[in-house]
Design a protein around this motif. Structure first.
Motif, PDB file in Angstrom:
ATOM      1  N   ILE A 159       8.555 101.946  91.646  1.00  0.00           N
ATOM      2  CA  ILE A 159       8.152 101.118  90.505  1.00  0.00           C
ATOM      3  C   ILE A 159       8.152  99.643  90.910  1.00  0.00           C
ATOM      4  CG2 ILE A 159       8.876 100.320  88.215  1.00  0.00           C
ATOM      5  CD1 ILE A 159       9.842 103.169  87.666  1.00  0.00           C
ATOM      6  N   ASP A 160       9.146  99.251  91.677  1.00  0.00           N
ATOM      7  CA  ASP A 160       9.271  97.853  92.090  1.00  0.00           C
ATOM      8  C   ASP A 160       8.110  97.410  92.980  1.00  0.00           C
ATOM      9  OD1 ASP A 160      10.663  95.358  92.225  1.00  0.00           O
ATOM     10  OD2 ASP A 160      11.374  95.901  94.228  1.00  0.00           O
ATOM     11  N   THR A 161       7.498  98.356  93.710  1.00  0.00           N
ATOM     12  CA  THR A 161       6.404  97.999  94.608  1.00  0.00           C
ATOM     13  C   THR A 161       5.034  98.295  94.009  1.00  0.00           C
ATOM     14  OG1 THR A 161       6.598 100.165  95.710  1.00  0.00           O
ATOM     15  CG2 THR A 161       7.800  98.316  96.684  1.00  0.00           C
ATOM     16  N   SER A 162       4.981  98.617  92.727  1.00  0.00           N
ATOM     17  CA  SER A 162       3.698  98.865  92.065  1.00  0.00           C
ATOM     18  C   SER A 162       2.856  97.594  92.019  1.00  0.00           C
ATOM     19  CB  SER A 162       3.929  99.366  90.639  1.00  0.00           C
ATOM     20  OG  SER A 162       2.706  99.429  89.925  1.00  0.00           O
ATOM     21  N   GLU A 163       1.562  97.760  92.123  1.00  0.00           N
ATOM     22  CA  GLU A 163       0.637  96.630  92.063  1.00  0.00           C
ATOM     23  C   GLU A 163       0.157  96.342  90.640  1.00  0.00           C
ATOM     24  OE1 GLU A 163      -2.272  96.345  95.466  1.00  0.00           O
ATOM     25  OE2 GLU A 163      -1.558  98.391  95.816  1.00  0.00           O
ATOM     26  N   CYS A 164       0.658  97.086  89.678  1.00  0.00           N
ATOM     27  CA  CYS A 164       0.308  96.821  88.281  1.00  0.00           C
ATOM     28  C   CYS A 164       1.536  97.084  87.412  1.00  0.00           C
ATOM     29  CB  CYS A 164      -0.873  97.691  87.844  1.00  0.00           C
ATOM     30  SG  CYS A 164      -0.449  99.409  87.477  1.00  0.00           S
ATOM     31  N   PRO A 165       1.568  96.541  86.189  1.00  0.00           N
ATOM     32  CA  PRO A 165       2.703  96.786  85.291  1.00  0.00           C
ATOM     33  C   PRO A 165       2.825  98.266  84.935  1.00  0.00           C
ATOM     34  CG  PRO A 165       1.386  94.925  84.535  1.00  0.00           C
ATOM     35  CD  PRO A 165       0.596  95.585  85.609  1.00  0.00           C
ATOM     36  N   ILE A 166       4.062  98.738  84.779  1.00  0.00           N
ATOM     37  CA  ILE A 166       4.342 100.118  84.371  1.00  0.00           C
ATOM     38  C   ILE A 166       5.181 100.082  83.113  1.00  0.00           C
ATOM     39  CG2 ILE A 166       5.480 102.279  85.001  1.00  0.00           C
ATOM     40  CD1 ILE A 166       4.872 101.624  87.920  1.00  0.00           C
ATOM     41  N   HIS A 167       4.718 100.784  82.079  1.00  0.00           N
ATOM     42  CA  HIS A 167       5.415 100.794  80.788  1.00  0.00           C
ATOM     43  C   HIS A 167       5.931 102.200  80.507  1.00  0.00           C
ATOM     44  CE1 HIS A 167       3.641  96.838  80.041  1.00  0.00           C
ATOM     45  NE2 HIS A 167       2.469  97.347  80.379  1.00  0.00           N
ATOM     46  N   GLU A 168       7.218 102.307  80.208  1.00  0.00           N
ATOM     47  CA  GLU A 168       7.812 103.569  79.795  1.00  0.00           C
ATOM     48  C   GLU A 168       8.094 103.491  78.300  1.00  0.00           C
ATOM     49  OE1 GLU A 168      11.083 104.816  82.383  1.00  0.00           O
ATOM     50  OE2 GLU A 168      10.381 103.331  83.863  1.00  0.00           O
ATOM     51  N   ILE A 169       7.354 104.274  77.536  1.00  0.00           N
ATOM     52  CA  ILE A 169       7.480 104.216  76.078  1.00  0.00           C
ATOM     53  C   ILE A 169       7.533 105.632  75.494  1.00  0.00           C
ATOM     54  CG2 ILE A 169       6.315 101.988  75.896  1.00  0.00           C
ATOM     55  CD1 ILE A 169       3.778 103.393  75.147  1.00  0.00           C
ATOM     56  N   ALA A 170       7.991 105.729  74.254  1.00  0.00           N
ATOM     57  CA  ALA A 170       8.097 107.026  73.585  1.00  0.00           C
ATOM     58  C   ALA A 170       6.702 107.500  73.178  1.00  0.00           C
ATOM     59  CB  ALA A 170       9.001 106.910  72.365  1.00  0.00           C
ATOM     60  N   GLN A 171       6.101 108.346  74.029  1.00  0.00           N
ATOM     61  CA  GLN A 171       4.766 108.883  73.759  1.00  0.00           C
ATOM     62  C   GLN A 171       4.670 110.240  74.443  1.00  0.00           C
ATOM     63  OE1 GLN A 171       2.087 106.027  75.534  1.00  0.00           O
ATOM     64  NE2 GLN A 171       2.464 106.775  77.610  1.00  0.00           N
ATOM     65  N   ASP A 172       3.576 110.957  74.193  1.00  0.00           N
ATOM     66  CA  ASP A 172       3.477 112.310  74.726  1.00  0.00           C
ATOM     67  C   ASP A 172       2.433 112.445  75.822  1.00  0.00           C
ATOM     68  OD1 ASP A 172       1.208 111.972  73.258  1.00  0.00           O
ATOM     69  OD2 ASP A 172       1.469 113.742  71.992  1.00  0.00           O
ATOM     70  N   ARG A 173       2.051 111.342  76.471  1.00  0.00           N
ATOM     71  CA  ARG A 173       1.082 111.435  77.558  1.00  0.00           C
ATOM     72  C   ARG A 173       1.297 110.304  78.550  1.00  0.00           C
ATOM     73  NH1 ARG A 173      -3.888 108.280  75.890  1.00  0.00           N
ATOM     74  NH2 ARG A 173      -5.001 109.491  77.451  1.00  0.00           N
TER      75      ARG A 173
END
Length: 328
Positions: A159-173
């Motif tokens: 995650i730290d080396t990702s080239e774009c933002p990563i969002h972890e949210i309460a969703q089903d996909r």
């Protein structure tokens, strides 16, 4: 007698048929009992790591024959070190494509130099490799060379080396948004385990690499379309290569049911088995980018294979198996 091109094409079709057989059984290289180290095929003699379609081909052979050793080389390479193929063993065909050649040219002073020119039509050759377990008295593979990584640490670093933002949210996909250049994932607590979270994360990161500013792949169509299936296949193989390179167990499950994906992949590669090899080539680029990002910042969780020493007394009467290594 068939030429190299016909032989390579027949072998491609045979491999795709094996892969389709896996998919029809509901899986794609994600069985828990498979040894992840053996799915990183490398040549300990030439220091080559097999790539793309050749990599997938050798991974399939590992699965089919249950090999635990990741080392593959030609009979000639083994014999040069004093080792020979066991009687009755058969090699696995790997292909090599040549797209350019060196051409002699004269400069304005009449001096001869060489320049690289692209071939009008690529030339194909092939060679056969054998797993180290098929070789008589070959030194065993040191299991301590591939220690199990701390999955939590690896995930955080990915995650730290990702080239774009990563969002972890309460969703089903889970999905990658090309327009926003962002990844959205369900909460980690919604996954079966951390390995399953890592598997889904790498799949979405594989999609991320296709942005115009990165590898510039064409994202195609709605779910179920041919373009959609092609990109999904590339992301899945790219994630698979990255998982094995980073030492992530293969037993994880995607958050979403992949039965529909498997059916769409089958339709794409069944209609054109060369599409599978194009997908493997793109997947290698995906994995190279993700692993390179990781390696630039963190030490990789595996050691390279060491060269095998020459034997002092090679068996004199046993002849090495002949292999096809030249352009036909």
């Amino acid at each position: 007698m068939p030429g190299a091109f016909e032989i390579v094409m027949d072998e491609r079709k045979a491999l795709v048929d094996k892969i389709i057989g896996m998919m029809k059984q509901g899986y794609f290289f994600n069985k828990e009992e498979w040894d992840r180290a053996s799915l990183r095929p490398q040549n300990p003699l030439s220091k080559v790591q097999y790539k793309g379609g050749n990599r997938l081909r050798l991974m399939a052979m590992v699965v089919e024959h249950g090999y635990k050793d990741p080392r593959w080389a030609t009979a000639r390479q083994y014999s040069e070190k004093g080792y020979f193929i066991k009687k009755g063993e058969h090699g696995v065909l790997c292909e090599k494509w040549i797209f350019e050649k060196q051409k002699k040219v004269k400069d304005q002073n009449g001096n001869v130099t060489f320049e690289t020119v692209q071939l009008d039509r690529p030339q194909v050759s092939f060679f056969r490799v054998f797993n180290a377990e098929q070789v008589q008295d070959f030194p065993g593979f040191g299991r301590n060379e591939c220690p199990e990584p701390e999955i939590d640490t690896v995930v955080d670093r990915i995650i730290d080396t990702s080239e774009c933002p990563i969002h972890e949210i309460a969703q089903d996909r889970s999905f990658y948004s090309p327009s926003l250049d962002e990844i959205y994932l369900p909460l980690r607590s919604q996954f079966k385990d951390q390995t399953s979270f890592a598997k889904t994360l790498l799949h979405e990161l594989a999609h991320m690499t296709g942005a115009a500013s990165r590898l510039n792949r064409k994202f195609g169509g709605p779910f179920g379309s041919e373009g959609y299936a092609k990109e999904e296949l590339r992301a899945e193989i790219g994630a698979l290569f990255t998982e094995t390179d980073l030492g992530i167990p293969l037993s994880g499950e995607h958050y979403e049911d992949h039965s529909d994906y498997l059916r769409s992949w089958i339709s794409v590669i069944q209609n054109d088995y060369n599409e599978f090899f194009r997908a493997c080539a793109d997947a290698e680029k995906i994995s190279d980018r993700l692993v390179s990002n990781y390696a630039k910042k963190y030490e990789l969780p595996f050691a390279e294979l060491t060269e095998v020493p020459v034997r002092e007394h090679a068996e004199e009467k046993q002849e090495p198996v002949r292999t096809e290594e030249q352009i036909r």
